[in-house]
Design a protein around this motif. Structure first.
Motif, PDB file in Angstrom:
ATOM      1  N   LYS A   1     -69.454  -4.668 -35.352  1.00  0.00           N
ATOM      2  CA  LYS A   1     -68.029  -4.312 -35.383  1.00  0.00           C
ATOM      3  C   LYS A   1     -67.723  -3.244 -36.423  1.00  0.00           C
ATOM      4  O   LYS A   1     -66.580  -2.861 -36.595  1.00  0.00           O
ATOM      5  CB  LYS A   1     -67.195  -5.571 -35.647  1.00  0.00           C
ATOM      6  N   GLY A   2     -68.760  -2.806 -37.178  1.00  0.00           N
ATOM      7  CA  GLY A   2     -68.533  -1.654 -38.055  1.00  0.00           C
ATOM      8  C   GLY A   2     -68.875  -1.814 -39.526  1.00  0.00           C
ATOM      9  O   GLY A   2     -68.920  -0.826 -40.255  1.00  0.00           O
ATOM     10  N   ALA A   3     -69.109  -3.049 -40.003  1.00  0.00           N
ATOM     11  CA  ALA A   3     -69.425  -3.229 -41.433  1.00  0.00           C
ATOM     12  C   ALA A   3     -70.830  -2.704 -41.724  1.00  0.00           C
ATOM     13  O   ALA A   3     -71.717  -2.769 -40.878  1.00  0.00           O
ATOM     14  CB  ALA A   3     -69.336  -4.710 -41.797  1.00  0.00           C
ATOM     15  N   THR A   4     -71.058  -2.172 -42.935  1.00  0.00           N
ATOM     16  CA  THR A   4     -72.402  -1.718 -43.311  1.00  0.00           C
ATOM     17  C   THR A   4     -73.162  -2.852 -43.999  1.00  0.00           C
ATOM     18  O   THR A   4     -72.565  -3.834 -44.455  1.00  0.00           O
ATOM     19  CB  THR A   4     -72.357  -0.534 -44.296  1.00  0.00           C
ATOM     20  N   TYR A   5     -74.495  -2.685 -44.095  1.00  0.00           N
ATOM     21  CA  TYR A   5     -75.364  -3.672 -44.749  1.00  0.00           C
ATOM     22  C   TYR A   5     -74.893  -3.873 -46.190  1.00  0.00           C
ATOM     23  O   TYR A   5     -74.808  -5.008 -46.673  1.00  0.00           O
ATOM     24  CB  TYR A   5     -76.794  -3.123 -44.718  1.00  0.00           C
TER      25      TYR A   5
END
Lengths: 411, 411
Positions: free
Chosen positions: B96-100
């Protein structure tokens, strides 16, 4: 014959049997029940409920699933799994820098498959292809579409489609066949593409239909393959024999394939790596199921069909393996599910619906397969993987199916 | 006990047992013999030859392999397969778009694994981890390195490493353990990173070594994790206990990890997604094996280690799965082999050597495993897939291993 499956940790993919497809925001819906039982009757799903129910239904046989999870059978709506041999040598050429089109121009690609298939003994080709179909079933695919298109002559196309029907008789999965004589122009017709189109229409199609060997007609409508005009001629000819249309569209460029699909009333338009707003509007005003093939994009390192754009535009979307030796050597639809998420940014639920109900719709089989619904074929598989809808595509590159149950064995 | 395996279509990966690694152009070499027999003696490879030989060797047991192909056991030199649970929820956040890094900042990532592992019953953690190791073995990995690093407290790191040793005792594969207390800074030490480093050196390392629980020491040297200075302190402390160094280097940026690896005489520097000429020169002047982890790059959608540049510079290169729940949920080293080709443009032969002999070298086990050579452990697997070195990585997303033979069972 009533079979009762008990001690199920979760049943996923229960869907109202009047629902023919899921589109837009609906695609992220997957209905799951926990701690459940599942009843089949004469090979169809009959009912389900909670293990906490005071009375479980009566059955002729009771099978404990020991806390595993249940998913409906996967539907692989686009495969080329009848082929003579793997083309890993061409892959190695690509790793060294050659492009797919360069390999095709050098006599590799589809024509390489055609050359090898034409000279291959039918019995051996059948055995090899049957082995592959069994691998697909082991990975949870309980409905498989199989295309011809590596024959490109009457004799060899009939050989392929007869093998498709033999496979249909000899496995318990649901098999559908597609005549794809218009997969490429064979060497005998080089430079005479219109003549080959006429040959398909006047000679091959009648021969295929006389034996009832195909359930659909397909054309590779793309740059370097068949033009939109030729495609329309071919699909209209097929329609006269009652063969519904499917189409390979927009893999290599914006080449008019989607528009032809809509015009011909195709059941699906497959590939779609290159589409714009015009194609999306065209799909919206049609009954054509858009089908993405992420195995191909991954393997050829070409763009992916814009699944997010399609779904966010309110459309339905399906996924298939495109299993074939040149551009998508993947028989595991769970891996395709994973690629749909990791590479196309589909949610696990969306990609699940794309290989079940929507894939069934692309074959117009949504009334009998594609979800767990009363009266549908009892095709399902079980997995040890917890929270399977999210975890199967996440834990990639393996087979999560422990056992695959086919309707034909439940009857 | 002498066992003779006959009717082998091909034996791949025969390599002179004095060869400790393959580098540069040598990496594309794989020696294969066809129509062969293979003899093992007391669990080690003893000899091989042609089925056309006039006399086959005498043996206590003769096993026909019915025309299948043989490959040496795969070596997975970098895994985090002891963990409490899958983190597919974080994956969905990323889709959904969050980064690591955002997920880590929000309390997910390694610290999420640590939280779950600390509260998990040791017996249950052992069972889950053993199940995973068995899956890895089924996919052809016969040597597996396992790291701690989801404990981040004395008690929990010891719990992990004890489980590693229990697994070692309870499977027939070769298991090596690595102490990775410096995987992340636990919440109790937030803002006091140097104190945590001192705690590892003064408290954790002695406790780990007192019980003999680790075969190597590893540190996550990267932006947001441990600095090169801290890493060097940690590895030098480990060296005093006789623990050789491995290192997580250059995953998130050009952060000095490779240089520390060379300085500390590390056996391997793993990840290397971000390296330049300086790092390549540094590796060239060291005995450090560069190890790529393409599952991580694929799954996190980050750059791949520049395998081509490294090999073309004349260096050796190894590949591993990095099997873990946050950044590489893949236990199938055949899939890693495939990613090494499709995504890093390694040749199938190069990627094969990267998961066999060179991977063995990264664990300094090249004298006993990693190829089919007289006197090495008779770890191997058989496949129905023809022309396996090219076709196994090509036909991706499945398990090509039909049966896995472990040295310990041949004795």
């Amino acid at each position: 014959m009533r079979k009762l499956f008990t001690d199920i940790k979760a049943i996923h993919g229960i869907e109202d049997n009047t629902k023919s497809l899921l589109k837009g925001a609906e695609m992220s819906r997957v209905v799951t029940i926990h701690d459940a039982w599942l009843l089949t009757e004469n090979g169809n799903f009959a009912n389900w409920g909670s293990m906490q129910d005071s009375d479980l239904p009566k059955a002729d046989e009771i099978i404990s699933l020991h806390g595993l999870e249940v998913l409906p059978g996967l539907v692989d709506s686009h495969t080329h799994c009848i082929f003579a041999q793997l083309r890993s040598g061409e892959w190695e050429m690509r790793l060294k820098g050659a492009t797919y089109e360069e390999i095709a121009a050098a006599g590799g690609g589809i024509l390489n498959s055609a050359y090898k298939l034409r000279i291959m003994d039918e019995e051996w080709l059948y055995e090899q292809s049957l082995w592959r179909v069994k691998r697909m079933i082991e990975h949870g695919s309980t409905t498989i579409e199989i295309k011809s298109g590596y024959g490109l002559s009457i004799e060899s196309e009939l050989k392929m489609l007869r093998i498709g029907r033999r496979i249909e008789k000899n496995v318990k999965a649901t098999i559908k066949t597609t005549f794809l004589g218009a997969h490429a122009v064979p060497p005998e017709f080089k430079g005479r593409q219109d003549d080959y189109v006429a040959h398909i229409i006047n000679d091959m199609l009648p021969a295929v239909c006389a034996e009832g060997l195909a359930d659909h007609m397909d054309v590779f409508c793309d740059r370097g393959f068949f033009t939109p005009e030729q495609t329309l001629l071919l699909l209209e000819a097929a329609a006269k024999y009652g063969l519904p249309a499917k189409i390979h569209a927009n893999e290599l460029g914006i080449t008019g394939g989607v528009q032809v699909a809509a015009k011909a009333g195709a059941w699906s338009a497959d590939h779609l790596e290159h589409i714009g707003n015009e194609e999306i509007e065209c799909l919206r005003n049609s009954e054509v199921m858009p089908v993405g093939l992420p195995g191909t994009s991954y393997f050829l390192d070409i763009p992916y069909a814009p699944a997010r754009t399609i779904i966010d535009a309110g459309l339905p979307f399906a996924l298939a393996s495109d299993f074939n030796p040149g551009s998508s050597p993947v028989c595991n639809l769970q891996m395709v599910w994973s690629l749909g998420c990791s590479r196309m940014k589909m949610l696990p639920t969306e990609a699940f619906n794309a290989i079940t109900l929507n894939a069934a719709r692309s074959l117009r089989l949504e009334k009998s397969i594609g979800s767990i619904a009363a009266g549908k074929q009892a095709d399902f598989w079980i997995t040890e993987t917890h929270n399977a809808i999210q975890s199967v595509p996440y834990f990639f590159g393996v087979n999560h199916a422990k056992t695959v149950y086919l309707s034909a064995n439940q009857a």
